[in-house]
Design a protein around this motif. Structure first.
Motif, short mmCIF file in Angstrom:
data_model
loop_
_atom_site.label_atom_id
_atom_site.label_comp_id
_atom_site.label_asym_id
_atom_site.label_seq_id
_atom_site.Cartn_x
_atom_site.Cartn_y
_atom_site.Cartn_z
N SER A 1 45.29 92.64 45.87
CA SER A 1 46.43 93.51 45.52
C SER A 1 46.04 94.98 45.50
O SER A 1 46.88 95.85 45.71
CB SER A 1 46.98 93.12 44.15
OG SER A 1 47.39 91.78 44.14
N ALA B 1 51.31 91.15 35.99
CA ALA B 1 50.85 90.35 37.12
C ALA B 1 50.65 88.89 36.70
O ALA B 1 50.27 88.61 35.56
CB ALA B 1 49.55 90.93 37.67
N THR B 2 50.89 87.99 37.64
CA THR B 2 50.67 86.56 37.36
C THR B 2 49.21 86.20 37.56
O THR B 2 48.70 85.28 36.92
CB THR B 2 51.56 85.69 38.26
OG1 THR B 2 51.34 86.07 39.62
CG2 THR B 2 53.02 85.88 37.91
N LYS B 3 48.51 86.92 38.46
CA LYS B 3 47.09 86.65 38.70
C LYS B 3 46.24 87.54 37.80
O LYS B 3 46.66 88.62 37.38
CB LYS B 3 46.75 86.92 40.16
CG LYS B 3 47.45 85.95 41.09
CD LYS B 3 46.93 86.07 42.49
CE LYS B 3 47.60 84.96 43.30
NZ LYS B 3 47.13 84.90 44.65
N VAL C 1 50.67 98.53 36.74
CA VAL C 1 50.73 97.06 36.64
C VAL C 1 49.76 96.60 35.56
O VAL C 1 48.64 97.11 35.45
CB VAL C 1 50.36 96.40 37.99
CG1 VAL C 1 50.48 94.88 37.90
CG2 VAL C 1 51.24 96.94 39.12
N TYR D 1 47.42 93.68 34.22
CA TYR D 1 46.71 92.48 34.70
C TYR D 1 46.02 91.80 33.53
O TYR D 1 45.27 92.44 32.79
CB TYR D 1 45.65 92.85 35.74
CG TYR D 1 46.23 93.24 37.07
CD1 TYR D 1 46.48 92.27 38.04
CD2 TYR D 1 46.54 94.56 37.37
CE1 TYR D 1 47.03 92.62 39.27
CE2 TYR D 1 47.09 94.92 38.58
CZ TYR D 1 47.33 93.94 39.53
OH TYR D 1 47.89 94.29 40.74
N ARG E 1 55.32 95.95 35.13
CA ARG E 1 55.13 94.63 35.75
C ARG E 1 53.88 93.97 35.19
O ARG E 1 52.81 94.59 35.12
CB ARG E 1 55.00 94.79 37.27
CG ARG E 1 54.93 93.45 37.99
CD ARG E 1 55.18 93.60 39.47
NE ARG E 1 54.08 94.18 40.20
CZ ARG E 1 53.01 93.49 40.62
NH1 ARG E 1 52.89 92.20 40.34
NH2 ARG E 1 52.06 94.10 41.30
N SER F 1 42.83 89.55 41.58
CA SER F 1 43.62 90.56 42.29
C SER F 1 42.80 91.62 42.99
O SER F 1 43.27 92.25 43.95
CB SER F 1 44.58 91.23 41.31
OG SER F 1 45.42 90.26 40.71
#
Length: 195
Positions: free
Chosen positions: A72, A61-63, A137, A139, A59, A68
């Motif tokens: 998150s 992340a959009t941020k 994830v 980032y 994944r 985050s």
């Protein structure tokens, strides 16, 4: 690249960017020589363009990482970012028992990869199969999306651990610096037991 481990405090720090602090450290001051031939220590550089396919299964992340943190996930200790959001260093829980196998098995590697239709370097900070875990994830560090970190987030504690740095910014994260290991082990149990 300077990576410190103080066995008494069970803490370490990974300096992702060169700075003046790194100048005061030398292998002669490290207990790592009690375990390994310091001349044989290396951070290999490997071309593996298809590794990007593994990253694409994780994944993204959009941020950004900075946006985050504490939302998150939480930091184990603290990771230093510059004013733009690029990661300068990582403070982490690190014992001699964890650190020595990472060095022995060359968990610290620099890969040349192709990802998102661009060339990147990926610096792994843990075992390869743990870094590329599909539950981790990715980032972005800034909105430029030219540097990223892979974060493993513990589902119960929500503590995030930095597993790798992915960067197209060789000016911030120089290849020669990242490939030059300076493993500083302080207060080794073997050193203390010799007294």
């Amino acid at each position: 690249m300077l990576i410190t481990c103080d066995n008494n405090m069970q803490m370490g720090y990974i300096y992702l960017m060169p700075n003046q602090t790194t100048d005061e450290y030398t292998l002669e001051k490290s207990d790592i020589g009690l375990y390994y031939d310091v001349n044989s220590l290396s951070i290999p550089r490997i071309k593996w363009h298809s590794m990007g396919q593994s990253l694409s299964q994780m994944r993204l992340a959009t941020k950004t990482y900075r946006e985050s943190v504490d939302k998150s996930f939480h930091c184990e200790y603290w990771n230093d970012l510059d004013s733009e959001g690029y990661m300068m260093g990582i403070e982490l829980y690190l014992t001699e028992e964890t650190f020595l196998p990472l060095v022995a098995h060359q968990a610290f590697k620099l890969y040349d990869i192709r990802w998102r239709n661009s060339d990147f370097r990926m610096l792994t900070l843990d075992a390869y199969h743990d870094v590329l875990n599909k539950n981790n994830v990715i980032y972005p560090l800034t909105s430029e999306k030219d540097a990223f970190v892979i974060v493993a987030i513990d589902p119960s504690s929500k503590i995030g651990k930095i597993m790798a740095l992915i960067s197209a910014r060789d000016d911030l994260y120089p290849i020669n610096y990242l490939r030059n290991p300076l493993f500083m082990l302080a207060n080794s149990s073997r050193y203390l037991s010799r007294d």
